[in-house]
Design an enzyme around this catalytic site. Sequence first.
Site, short mmCIF file in Angstrom:
data_model
loop_
_atom_site.label_atom_id
_atom_site.label_comp_id
_atom_site.label_asym_id
_atom_site.label_seq_id
_atom_site.Cartn_x
_atom_site.Cartn_y
_atom_site.Cartn_z
N HIS A 189 0.81 -1.23 0.00
CA HIS A 189 0.00 0.00 0.00
C HIS A 189 0.84 1.27 0.00
CE1 HIS A 189 -3.64 -2.22 0.52
NE2 HIS A 189 -3.30 -2.69 1.69
N ASP A 225 -3.90 -12.42 4.32
CA ASP A 225 -5.19 -12.01 4.87
C ASP A 225 -6.35 -12.44 3.99
OD1 ASP A 225 -4.33 -10.29 2.96
OD2 ASP A 225 -4.48 -8.47 4.16
#
Lengths: 607, 430
Positions: free
Chosen positions: B137, B261
């Site tokens: 990110h 995740d």
Amino acid sequence: MAGWSILTDGSALDCVEILRHLQSNGFCLDLDDSLKGGADSGKDKLQCLFSQILSVFLREISIGEEVRVLPAMLGDGRCVDLFKLFWVVRQKGGYDCVSRNGLWTSVAEEVSLGSSVTSSVKLVYVKYLDSLDRWLQRILRDKGITVGLSDCGGNLSLFSVELETEFGGMPSQTSEEKKKDDCHIKLDSDENNISLLVTENTYNTPEVRSVMVLDNDNADDDDVMILERNAVNEETLSRKRKRKSISEMLNWVTEVAKNPGDFANEMLPGSCSGKEFLVQALLAREALFLRRHIPSTIVQSLLQKKMKMHPSMYEDHIGGDHQSTERLRCSERISVKKSHSLSCSKSSSATKNDMNIGFNPFNKVLENSYNNRLLAAVDSLSENAALGLDGDDDFEKQVPVGPHFQAEVPEWTGAVSESDSKWLGKRVWPLDLGERISIIERDPIGKGRSHSCGCKLPGSVECIRFHIAEKRMRLKLELGSAFHHWRFNYMGEEVSLSWTEEEEKRFKTIVRLNPPSLDKCFWNQAFKSFPTKKRKDLVSYYFNVFLLRRRSYQNRVSPNNIDSDDDESEFGSVSNGFGHEALKVAGSKSVFCAQNKQCVDLEGYTC
Amino acid sequence: MRSKDRISYFYDGDVGSVYFGPNHPMKPHRLCMTHHLVLSYELHKKMEIYRPHKAYPVELAQFHSEDYIEFLHRITPETQHLFTNELEKYNLGDDCPVFDNLFEFCQIYAGGTIDAARRLNNQLCDIAINWAGGLHHAKKCGASGFCYMNDLVLGILELLKYHARVLYIDIDVHHGDGVEEAFYFTDRVMTVSFHKYGDKFFPGTGDVKEIGEREGKYYAINVPLKDGIDDSSFTRLFKTIIAKVVETYLPGVIVLQCGADSLAGDRLGCFNLSIDGHSECVRFVKKFNLPLLVTGGGGYTKENVARCWAVETGALLDTELPNEIPDNEYIKYFAPDYSLKIPNGNLENLNSKSYLGTIKMQVFENLRCIQHAPSVQMQEVPPDFYIPDFDEDEQNPDERVDQHTQDKQIQRDDEYYEGDNDNDQSMDDA
């Protein structure tokens, strides 16, 4: 602002959770049923409602102060029925009246606590209920004169009906007041729900951190709503952490608004996700109004009285509290937006539309069956979309472009450019012993746990401890210097060997006394209390010893509820480090061991 | 047959000793657990393990702005209150807190990915693994979503020195926005991200309509998914798309971000993948026989992250790991079953067949545009020759490129992406 703080507060989801719970028990088909809940519909329900309102209210007004813990208890440990206390005092004319006439003794008796604790009861009232009462009084003053009761008749919720019947004997003034209030709640709720969506969709400049004060020219009153678009925005886009509760459902509602056709499909028998969301949406609406009406009306009354008070003033008591930054930011937003709302005709007109929509379904809800309610909801939502409030496309995040965002990628010339071959990492494994990897490679790799061993009592504490130690020793021999490179000497519960028992106790206490939910950071505390230890050591201890022990406690005591990623869960006392004590569970001795199937197996992993 | 793959694995003993703060879902300690599990399965015997160098600020500045690096270098938890403006500017604080040794932590994981890329460039290995990396990110001028430095971008930039085209694949549950953004304008990097999209899920980007711009148009692929996707739909979609992408794009090297995740039961994720399904993607990518850089990423249920990455390390070593976890210091974390299996999340799969079909069609449509784009001269693949200036005692130094090209040709004859009615679920790589 207020809504934001409530929404983000995990524990504030209690209401929703209660509702969900009810839903799971089969009350999902009718919202009112879900709140009526079960066999005893009357007083219990009211009490439940009251405590919900109260807890939200207390949380609102107590920010920065010591949070009022519910249930309220006297010094001797008895619980005070706040609901009852509230009404008894109300019946006697309110706090001032009771105090003036020295009626506290009889109040204490009437709430069945006895006259001996009169002063405590009074204190509890002051701490928990006084401000709620005053707030209700103010509502009455502000609204009671201008708005006739009949205006809200159509919107009266079942609660107020219940209230009326339950406290039929009360002075009519009081029940009217409560009715009024409930009506108010209802209005807010509808509008809240819909305009929340509007907010989300319409105002989408991410930079604007704003509170929208929507000025509704409602037929009945001048409701002022506070909605923080920032709350929605921040919660969903700039934050990675999970906020699963409302946003999903909201999104669903938005989707439905956009494609009512799909909605109809979803409602066909056989597909339950749509229904679930719908129920969730309705429940959330219910829960939201419980939470939101309070702060909005507080601000509303402030505005109505044209108080030129900076919002931060009534948050003065925050003082130097660590939460103040967040709060102050909120305050700024309010002050900015107050002026904004007055000038922003767009927002108010949008909301006006919305309000109308918001009301229709609600009226229908009261008179129609569940299906009609669905339709009404769909109508309003699709109308909402038709009004051009559907800003979802604009809301979409675009990939930012420009020199501040993209990497500079050189043209491919066909020739390789230089790559630093100096920094390729330092080989740690295999060890540089002159031997090539091939020797090691012959060993089979990827062996699992062996099931048999030569121990006397396979699976016993000693056995498993022995195997872990054996494995560790083998690894140490094999890895040589790599063992230290990888900090394997700081791995596992052996880390605790460098800690004294007293230090370990102190660490545990610090963690317990500073739960993150109170926004306290045990970390800083721990660092202060252990000046001799480096932060690295503390982290290492926390993960290698502390969490591992908590985990083994969970493994044994609550094997169905294991969560070692939760920094908060409390745990009892597990056997201490390398000791061989029996498992101690606070209050319940070690009966678990005997019953727990895993116990035999787990026993070994205690140390 | 490919057991000769040389694997470089990067690990630094210090990486797990930082702490983001109470209740922060990101727990670098998971890296210790992963490494420990890898070693308890004795996987180290088949690979080389390196301690990465700490990336120098000048290396980080290959992508990140200098002021941001400088600030990150300087800031400490004690001084951060003096820099509220900067903190806001660089998006530090809430999701991306300032903690002790923050910069060193960034240096380590970024250094790992850079080193991994360099080793691949220098053909010192075929597969490089850096579980500490994959922080996809992070933006050029700021932090985002627990990521500070974008090691992936730095690694890819390094790979671009030797390869005309780099394929980036991202199976984290979150959109790989930082990488996509960095290479939004270039056709030299194709980014493919499979992620949850909608419901305002972080980071909010990653619609199928985001395809890149300018030269980079059609070189960003997004596969937006809904909650609860399961193994079979995910792996099928993954294989179909990736096979087509590799066939079309002919990358010289692949970077695979394996955010854990997307597993069932993750604290932040909402997919329903098992470790088998997750690692199946890794196995599939490995079968292309291209140089491969594998990184970690998200993953917020520590023990599942460790399980997953240990299994995937095994997969890259062509080693199937037995289910029962060997005794080790962290065995308690793997209670109650002490096995590699993770419980199924029991989530409803909200991805209908038709939805997935639509997504696939859109992706394919965009891919078709590449084949007709005249600016991209796919046929002139410059050879990946590299003449090392030190002794060449590594096995099979040459022929690699040709081998890859051949493999591509062979793989292209496979038929698992023959349109919609293809329900061949397993990739039978001969």
